[in-house]
Scaffold this motif. Structure first.
Motif, PDB file in Angstrom:
ATOM      1  N   ILE A 206       2.345 -77.715  -4.287  1.00  0.00           N
ATOM      2  CA  ILE A 206       1.638 -78.990  -4.455  1.00  0.00           C
ATOM      3  C   ILE A 206       2.166 -80.037  -3.483  1.00  0.00           C
ATOM      4  O   ILE A 206       1.408 -80.769  -2.835  1.00  0.00           O
ATOM      5  CB  ILE A 206       1.768 -79.481  -5.915  1.00  0.00           C
ATOM      6  N   PHE A 207       3.490 -80.106  -3.344  1.00  0.00           N
ATOM      7  CA  PHE A 207       4.084 -81.117  -2.470  1.00  0.00           C
ATOM      8  C   PHE A 207       3.798 -80.829  -1.000  1.00  0.00           C
ATOM      9  O   PHE A 207       3.726 -81.754  -0.189  1.00  0.00           O
ATOM     10  CB  PHE A 207       5.594 -81.211  -2.706  1.00  0.00           C
ATOM     11  N   ALA A 208       3.644 -79.549  -0.644  1.00  0.00           N
ATOM     12  CA  ALA A 208       3.330 -79.218   0.754  1.00  0.00           C
ATOM     13  C   ALA A 208       1.966 -79.761   1.155  1.00  0.00           C
ATOM     14  O   ALA A 208       1.724 -80.066   2.325  1.00  0.00           O
ATOM     15  CB  ALA A 208       3.379 -77.704   0.961  1.00  0.00           C
ATOM     16  N   VAL A 209       1.071 -79.908   0.175  1.00  0.00           N
ATOM     17  CA  VAL A 209      -0.288 -80.386   0.451  1.00  0.00           C
ATOM     18  C   VAL A 209      -0.272 -81.816   0.981  1.00  0.00           C
ATOM     19  O   VAL A 209      -1.062 -82.174   1.863  1.00  0.00           O
ATOM     20  CB  VAL A 209      -1.163 -80.290  -0.822  1.00  0.00           C
ATOM     21  N   ASP A 210       0.630 -82.677   0.466  1.00  0.00           N
ATOM     22  CA  ASP A 210       0.686 -84.047   0.986  1.00  0.00           C
ATOM     23  C   ASP A 210       1.731 -84.201   2.093  1.00  0.00           C
ATOM     24  O   ASP A 210       1.612 -85.070   2.944  1.00  0.00           O
ATOM     25  CB  ASP A 210       0.925 -85.069  -0.127  1.00  0.00           C
ATOM     26  N   SER A 211       2.734 -83.326   2.095  1.00  0.00           N
ATOM     27  CA  SER A 211       3.800 -83.437   3.080  1.00  0.00           C
ATOM     28  C   SER A 211       3.314 -83.174   4.502  1.00  0.00           C
ATOM     29  O   SER A 211       3.581 -83.967   5.419  1.00  0.00           O
ATOM     30  CB  SER A 211       4.930 -82.456   2.733  1.00  0.00           C
ATOM     31  N   ILE A 212       2.582 -82.076   4.706  1.00  0.00           N
ATOM     32  CA  ILE A 212       2.205 -81.687   6.069  1.00  0.00           C
ATOM     33  C   ILE A 212       1.129 -82.600   6.669  1.00  0.00           C
ATOM     34  O   ILE A 212       1.280 -83.048   7.816  1.00  0.00           O
ATOM     35  CB  ILE A 212       1.773 -80.197   6.105  1.00  0.00           C
ATOM     36  N   PRO A 213       0.035 -82.917   5.961  1.00  0.00           N
ATOM     37  CA  PRO A 213      -0.903 -83.890   6.541  1.00  0.00           C
ATOM     38  C   PRO A 213      -0.246 -85.224   6.854  1.00  0.00           C
ATOM     39  O   PRO A 213      -0.600 -85.883   7.836  1.00  0.00           O
ATOM     40  CB  PRO A 213      -1.970 -84.043   5.441  1.00  0.00           C
ATOM     41  N   ALA A 214       0.736 -85.627   6.021  1.00  0.00           N
ATOM     42  CA  ALA A 214       1.402 -86.909   6.246  1.00  0.00           C
ATOM     43  C   ALA A 214       2.130 -86.934   7.583  1.00  0.00           C
ATOM     44  O   ALA A 214       2.005 -87.881   8.364  1.00  0.00           O
ATOM     45  CB  ALA A 214       2.375 -87.205   5.109  1.00  0.00           C
ATOM     46  N   ILE A 215       2.888 -85.885   7.873  1.00  0.00           N
ATOM     47  CA  ILE A 215       3.654 -85.910   9.118  1.00  0.00           C
ATOM     48  C   ILE A 215       2.763 -85.650  10.330  1.00  0.00           C
ATOM     49  O   ILE A 215       3.024 -86.140  11.431  1.00  0.00           O
ATOM     50  CB  ILE A 215       4.838 -84.921   9.064  1.00  0.00           C
ATOM     51  N   TYR A 216       1.657 -84.901  10.142  1.00  0.00           N
ATOM     52  CA  TYR A 216       0.725 -84.728  11.260  1.00  0.00           C
ATOM     53  C   TYR A 216       0.001 -86.038  11.574  1.00  0.00           C
ATOM     54  O   TYR A 216      -0.619 -86.163  12.632  1.00  0.00           O
ATOM     55  CB  TYR A 216      -0.276 -83.617  10.972  1.00  0.00           C
ATOM     56  N   GLY A 217       0.084 -86.991  10.670  1.00  0.00           N
ATOM     57  CA  GLY A 217      -0.448 -88.316  10.958  1.00  0.00           C
ATOM     58  C   GLY A 217       0.480 -89.121  11.849  1.00  0.00           C
ATOM     59  O   GLY A 217       0.096 -90.170  12.373  1.00  0.00           O
ATOM     60  N   LEU A 218       1.718 -88.629  12.020  1.00  0.00           N
ATOM     61  CA  LEU A 218       2.704 -89.319  12.845  1.00  0.00           C
ATOM     62  C   LEU A 218       2.945 -88.624  14.181  1.00  0.00           C
ATOM     63  O   LEU A 218       3.369 -89.251  15.142  1.00  0.00           O
ATOM     64  CB  LEU A 218       4.032 -89.429  12.078  1.00  0.00           C
ATOM     65  N   THR A 219       2.716 -87.317  14.221  1.00  0.00           N
ATOM     66  CA  THR A 219       2.910 -86.561  15.450  1.00  0.00           C
ATOM     67  C   THR A 219       2.016 -85.323  15.436  1.00  0.00           C
ATOM     68  O   THR A 219       1.763 -84.764  14.365  1.00  0.00           O
ATOM     69  CB  THR A 219       4.378 -86.133  15.630  1.00  0.00           C
ATOM     70  N   GLU A 220       1.571 -84.906  16.597  1.00  0.00           N
ATOM     71  CA  GLU A 220       0.795 -83.672  16.699  1.00  0.00           C
ATOM     72  C   GLU A 220       1.645 -82.523  17.214  1.00  0.00           C
ATOM     73  O   GLU A 220       1.139 -81.418  17.418  1.00  0.00           O
ATOM     74  CB  GLU A 220      -0.409 -83.891  17.629  1.00  0.00           C
ATOM     75  N   GLU A 221       2.933 -82.780  17.404  1.00  0.00           N
ATOM     76  CA  GLU A 221       3.851 -81.757  17.910  1.00  0.00           C
ATOM     77  C   GLU A 221       4.371 -80.902  16.757  1.00  0.00           C
ATOM     78  O   GLU A 221       5.121 -81.386  15.901  1.00  0.00           O
ATOM     79  CB  GLU A 221       5.030 -82.402  18.648  1.00  0.00           C
ATOM     80  N   ALA A 262      -0.859 -93.921   2.148  1.00  0.00           N
ATOM     81  CA  ALA A 262      -2.087 -94.662   2.457  1.00  0.00           C
ATOM     82  C   ALA A 262      -2.068 -95.163   3.896  1.00  0.00           C
ATOM     83  O   ALA A 262      -3.079 -95.090   4.617  1.00  0.00           O
ATOM     84  CB  ALA A 262      -2.248 -95.830   1.480  1.00  0.00           C
ATOM     85  N   PHE A 263      -0.914 -95.675   4.331  1.00  0.00           N
ATOM     86  CA  PHE A 263      -0.768 -96.157   5.716  1.00  0.00           C
ATOM     87  C   PHE A 263      -1.043 -95.027   6.708  1.00  0.00           C
ATOM     88  O   PHE A 263      -1.791 -95.193   7.679  1.00  0.00           O
ATOM     89  CB  PHE A 263       0.642 -96.717   5.919  1.00  0.00           C
ATOM     90  N   ILE A 264      -0.435 -93.845   6.467  1.00  0.00           N
ATOM     91  CA  ILE A 264      -0.632 -92.715   7.377  1.00  0.00           C
ATOM     92  C   ILE A 264      -2.075 -92.219   7.305  1.00  0.00           C
ATOM     93  O   ILE A 264      -2.653 -91.788   8.314  1.00  0.00           O
ATOM     94  CB  ILE A 264       0.363 -91.581   7.063  1.00  0.00           C
ATOM     95  N   GLY A 265      -2.673 -92.285   6.103  1.00  0.00           N
ATOM     96  CA  GLY A 265      -4.074 -91.905   5.959  1.00  0.00           C
ATOM     97  C   GLY A 265      -4.978 -92.771   6.823  1.00  0.00           C
ATOM     98  O   GLY A 265      -5.875 -92.264   7.521  1.00  0.00           O
ATOM     99  N   VAL A 266      -4.757 -94.080   6.798  1.00  0.00           N
ATOM    100  CA  VAL A 266      -5.534 -95.007   7.637  1.00  0.00           C
ATOM    101  C   VAL A 266      -5.276 -94.701   9.115  1.00  0.00           C
ATOM    102  O   VAL A 266      -6.201 -94.704   9.939  1.00  0.00           O
ATOM    103  CB  VAL A 266      -5.157 -96.469   7.308  1.00  0.00           C
ATOM    104  N   LYS A 267      -4.007 -94.442   9.453  1.00  0.00           N
ATOM    105  CA  LYS A 267      -3.653 -94.114  10.843  1.00  0.00           C
ATOM    106  C   LYS A 267      -4.403 -92.865  11.311  1.00  0.00           C
ATOM    107  O   LYS A 267      -4.884 -92.802  12.452  1.00  0.00           O
ATOM    108  CB  LYS A 267      -2.143 -93.899  10.945  1.00  0.00           C
ATOM    109  N   LEU A 268      -4.512 -91.868  10.442  1.00  0.00           N
ATOM    110  CA  LEU A 268      -5.219 -90.635  10.786  1.00  0.00           C
ATOM    111  C   LEU A 268      -6.712 -90.887  11.001  1.00  0.00           C
ATOM    112  O   LEU A 268      -7.315 -90.351  11.935  1.00  0.00           O
ATOM    113  CB  LEU A 268      -5.018 -89.592   9.687  1.00  0.00           C
ATOM    114  N   VAL A 269      -7.312 -91.689  10.131  1.00  0.00           N
ATOM    115  CA  VAL A 269      -8.737 -91.983  10.269  1.00  0.00           C
ATOM    116  C   VAL A 269      -8.999 -92.741  11.575  1.00  0.00           C
ATOM    117  O   VAL A 269      -9.965 -92.444  12.292  1.00  0.00           O
ATOM    118  CB  VAL A 269      -9.241 -92.795   9.059  1.00  0.00           C
TER     119      VAL A 269
END
Length: 339
Positions: A206-221, A262-269
């Motif tokens: 369950i935690f991996a579901v929010d963890s990985i999209p969150a960090i991909y919102g900060l870097t694509e590496e 929420a901040f990273i979600g907005v950044k991703l959008v």
């Protein structure tokens, strides 16, 4: 950022070596770590993560260094939230303190494996489908809402999944040291220890579901995503015993994490709008007028949010005494029962 296969192999090998050392040096013989032992190893792993981040900045540029530090801070905060759920699970199953290290170690290894799989899948999706940023952003906004308003509403040790597991597996009533199965009257039973590990594995998923999209919102590496996750999970076992009593006082941690997600979600959008290829949005053309949030601002925002949530929590709970991990979870469960 040019990461060769050899660098990947060395990084994964060193990560595995650390966890193997942890098991044979600290976990193999059941015991409850002292505060001093936990503090020393927590400081070591945090220091190692910081040194690695400085190395990334010096060798690959501080844009990547900033992405690593922002990712590490986010993953560390999410890992502490994960740790709190581990605490509730182990309290619900009444895991003896001397065996909690083994449960934590297994849980952390499962978390790293699951996140590794999610990292690989995420990297493939991002490289082939730019619209995935819209999906990741929307997912994080939903998770942010749930984190803020639905945190702690259920006990993962007594949810539908665990009730299903109990129905299909014969479970013994007592622990048998740290064994996963026991034979009684010629019949093989699983011990509560196995149920704890299954519950923690489910929590990790369950935690991996929010963890990985969150960090991909900060870097694509993908390399930064993996190393930030690995360092965030290293030392988490020691941190559990070091700040077990403090966890009960972090009453605004969920809200702080919700703001970050929420901040990273907005950044991703916003980023998705910049690389837009969906034909039904702006005719399939990128929306270059949408602002891109720079990594320095992301790092500052995440660090400030974590600091504010921590300080506000400690002020709010200033009158509470220090309690152990089990007592902390029991108090939390009692609070939920009265709500």
């Amino acid at each position: 950022m040019n990461i060769t296969p050899l660098v990947w192999i060395i990084t994964i090998a060193v990560t595995i070596a650390f966890f193997v050392y942890e098991f044979f040096a600290h976990v193999r013989k059941p015991h409850e770590p002292t505060i001093g032992e936990s503090a020393r190893w927590s400081a070591f792993y945090i220091g190692l993560a910081l040194i690695f981040g400085v190395g990334v900045g010096m060798l690959s540029g501080w844009t990547y260094g900033g992405e690593y530090f922002a990712g590490y801070l986010t993953e560390k905060a999410l890992s502490i939230d994960n740790l709190f759920v581990f605490l509730i699970v182990m309290t619900s199953f009444a895991v003896p303190k001397i065996y909690q290290q083994k449960v934590l170690m297994i849980g952390i290894v499962i978390a790293l494996i699951l996140r590794g799989v999610f990292i690989a899948v995420g990297a493939t999706l991002i490289s082939n489908f730019s619209w995935i940023f819209y999906l990741f952003g929307a997912l994080l906004l939903v998770l942010a809402y749930r984190q803020a308003f639905a945190h702690g509403d259920s006990n993962p040790a007594d949810g539908r999944f665990m009730r299903f597991v109990r129905r299909i597996l014969p479970v013994s009533d007592e622990y048998n040291a740290d064994k996963l199965t026991v034979k009684k009257d010629g019949r093989r039973f699983v011990t509560p220890m196995l149920l704890v590990i299954v519950a923690i594995g489910f929590v990790d998923l369950i935690f991996a579901v929010d963890s990985i999209p969150a960090i991909y919102g900060l870097t694509e590496e993908a390399y930064i995503v993996f190393t930030a996750n690995a360092f965030a999970l290293m030392g988490l076992r020691q941190l559990y015993f070091l700040i077990g009593g403090l966890l009960a006082r972090l009453v605004y941690l969920a809200q702080g994490l919700a703001v970050i997600l929420a901040f990273i979600g907005v950044k991703l959008v916003l980023h998705a709008m910049h690389v837009n290829e969906l034909p039904f949005i702006n005719g399939g053309e990128p929306m270059l007028w949408a602002p891109e949030i720079p990594i320095w601002f992301s790092l500052l925002f995440i660090g400030t949010t974590i600091a504010v949530a921590t300080v506000a929590s400690l002020i709010k709970t200033r009158g509470r005494g220090q309690v152990g991990p089990a007592d902390a979870a029991t108090a939390e469960a009692a609070d939920e029962a009265h709500r």
